[in-house]
Scaffold this motif. Structure first.
Motif, PDB file in Angstrom:
ATOM      1  N   TYR A 181       6.589  -0.860  25.187  1.00 35.60           N
ATOM      2  CA  TYR A 181       7.061  -1.963  26.049  1.00 35.60           C
ATOM      3  C   TYR A 181       8.023  -2.873  25.275  1.00 35.60           C
ATOM      4  O   TYR A 181       9.049  -3.292  25.813  1.00 35.60           O
ATOM      5  CB  TYR A 181       5.875  -2.743  26.620  1.00 35.60           C
ATOM      6  N   ALA A 182       7.683  -3.191  24.017  1.00 32.12           N
ATOM      7  CA  ALA A 182       8.601  -4.033  23.231  1.00 32.12           C
ATOM      8  C   ALA A 182       9.907  -3.284  22.965  1.00 32.12           C
ATOM      9  O   ALA A 182      10.996  -3.875  23.009  1.00 32.12           O
ATOM     10  CB  ALA A 182       7.942  -4.445  21.916  1.00 32.12           C
ATOM     11  N   LYS A 183       9.826  -1.967  22.706  1.00 31.43           N
ATOM     12  CA  LYS A 183      11.057  -1.185  22.459  1.00 31.43           C
ATOM     13  C   LYS A 183      11.900  -1.124  23.721  1.00 31.43           C
ATOM     14  O   LYS A 183      13.136  -1.130  23.655  1.00 31.43           O
ATOM     15  CB  LYS A 183      10.717   0.240  21.999  1.00 31.43           C
ATOM     16  N   THR A 184      11.249  -1.067  24.879  1.00 28.43           N
ATOM     17  CA  THR A 184      12.003  -1.070  26.139  1.00 28.43           C
ATOM     18  C   THR A 184      12.835  -2.344  26.243  1.00 28.43           C
ATOM     19  O   THR A 184      14.014  -2.310  26.630  1.00 28.43           O
ATOM     20  CB  THR A 184      11.029  -0.938  27.331  1.00 28.43           C
ATOM     21  N   ALA A 185      12.242  -3.480  25.874  1.00 26.17           N
ATOM     22  CA  ALA A 185      12.984  -4.747  25.909  1.00 26.17           C
ATOM     23  C   ALA A 185      14.167  -4.699  24.940  1.00 26.17           C
ATOM     24  O   ALA A 185      15.288  -5.116  25.283  1.00 26.17           O
ATOM     25  CB  ALA A 185      12.046  -5.905  25.556  1.00 26.17           C
ATOM     26  N   VAL A 186      13.939  -4.165  23.747  1.00 27.75           N
ATOM     27  CA  VAL A 186      15.008  -4.051  22.740  1.00 27.75           C
ATOM     28  C   VAL A 186      16.143  -3.171  23.283  1.00 27.75           C
ATOM     29  O   VAL A 186      17.333  -3.500  23.168  1.00 27.75           O
ATOM     30  CB  VAL A 186      14.429  -3.442  21.428  1.00 27.75           C
TER      31      VAL A 186
END
Ligand code: NAP
Length: 336
Positions: A285-290
């Motif tokens: 999920y954090a990588k998706t934001a990145v």
């Protein structure tokens, strides 16, 4: 540069708010609920603008002055098209975090003539898998068959993800690419898949993965299909809405940090070469934001063709994957 983030109050949206703030990119946070938007904006100084997706005028006004829109409001099959229409009307480029294969194909059909750049599926699955798929195909030469396998483990899905997973489309209704078009099909080519780091072959199901909708748009592929690693008896039966509503909004920080995702793409070239590419990361999920924020930033800073673009048509694959390496994502391409 100003980026409008639609769905800013949601689980993925709030991670994108944090990423925009971390990058020092000016943003406008857009959503339907003023209190939830204010909470999402807290401590960032970002402007908020209230608009329901079903109010086209309000949405266009909310995107006014933005160079790009990042859209994290799903399910996209239900909510995506009005947001793209509003972005196009506002003259803003568009990126979203969808994982919905059928919606991605619909976007390519519906918005082909748009005057801005539209890149769906810039999430932890759709973005890296398309980019590595391009590099694998380049190494293999004209590709007879390409298989992409995705394996999530040690994590949990958000409520928004579960609401976006239509089991009929995701499993039995998965599309594969064959002879210049996308069709449903019977049995998958594999029951198991060897993922890097797995002691044993992992059981897989056929699945409607985003790269099957995007990779054939930029490399010649005879046939391409998607596989999902793991067992999904609960998902295949469909999770009742009331059960999803009773779950936490998404995995907490600790679960997200230990969660892992692996993308494995294998191509059999017409010249007899077999090439594999793999991408591995944590905290999807954090990588998706990145990924979504960097995609929007690149569209504005570097430009891309107008119309609907696969990730590899909008961005240089090596450059974008190289950027992700700086966020702990590992990737490689090997010939066997
Ligand atoms: N492929 C991937 O790897 C990947 C990764 C991450 C996310 N995603 C996708 O991203 C989407 C979001 O996931 P999530 O967990 O962030 O979901 P979520 O927490 O439910 O967020 C959904 C957002 O959409 C907003 N929304 C819903 N209906 C709306 C309407 N009529 N008007 C305006 N806004 C509306 C919600 O607003 P409220 O806050 O007011 O309810 C919320 O901000 C899902 O489709 C998910 O599958 C995909």
């Amino acid at each position: 540069m100003k980026i409008a983030l639609n769905g800013a109050s949601g689980f993925t949206g709030r991670l994108a708010v944090a990423e925009l703030a971390r990058r020092g990119i000016d943003a406008v946070l857009v959503g339907r609920d003023p209190a939830r938007l204010r909470a999402a904006a807290s401590g960032t100084g970002f402007e908020i603008r209230v608009a329901d997706i079903h109010d086209q005028d309000a949405l266009e006004a909310a995107f006014a002055g933005a160079d790009a829109v990042v859209n994290t409001a799903g399910p996209f099959a239900r909510l995506g098209a009005p947001v793209i229409r509003a972005a196009v009307a506002a003259g803003a480029h568009y990126v979203d975090t969808t994982g919905e294969q059928h919606y991605i194909n619909e976007v390519f059909d519906a918005f082909a003539g748009a005057a801005v750049s539209i890149v769906p599926a810039m999430a932890d699955d759709g973005g890296p898998s398309d980019l590595i798929g391009h590099l694998v195909a380049e190494a293999a030469g004209p590709v007879e068959t390409m298989t992409v396998a995705l394996w999530y483990r040690d994590g949990a899905f958000s409520r928004g993800t579960l609401r976006s997973l239509d089991p009929d489309l995701l499993f039995d209704g998965a599309l594969r690419y064959e002879q210049d078009g996308w069709t449903t099909y019977g049995e998958p080519s594999h029951d198991t898949w060897r993922f890097p780091g797995a002691a044993e072959p992992v059981q897989v199901s056929k699945a409607a993965l985003p790269p099957v909708a995007t990779v054939p748009r930029h490399v010649p592929v005879g046939r391409m299909e998607g596989l999902l690693g793991g067992t999904f008896d609960d998902l295949k039966g469909g999770i009742p809405a009331a059960v999803i509503d009773s779950l936490p909004e998404g995995p907490d920080d600790e679960v997200r940090r230990r969660s892992k995702w692996t993308i494995s793409v294998e191509a059999a070239g017409r010249g007899g070469r077999t090439v594999r590419g793999e991408v591995e990361g944590t905290n999807g999920y954090a990588k998706t934001a990145v990924i979504a924020v960097e995609a929007a930033r690149r569209l504005v800073a570097d430009g891309a063709k107008p119309g609907v673009l696969a990730p590899s048509q909008a961005f240089d694959p090596e450059s974008f994957l190289g950027f992700l390496s700086g966020h702990g994502v590992r990737w490689h391409v090997t010939e066997s």
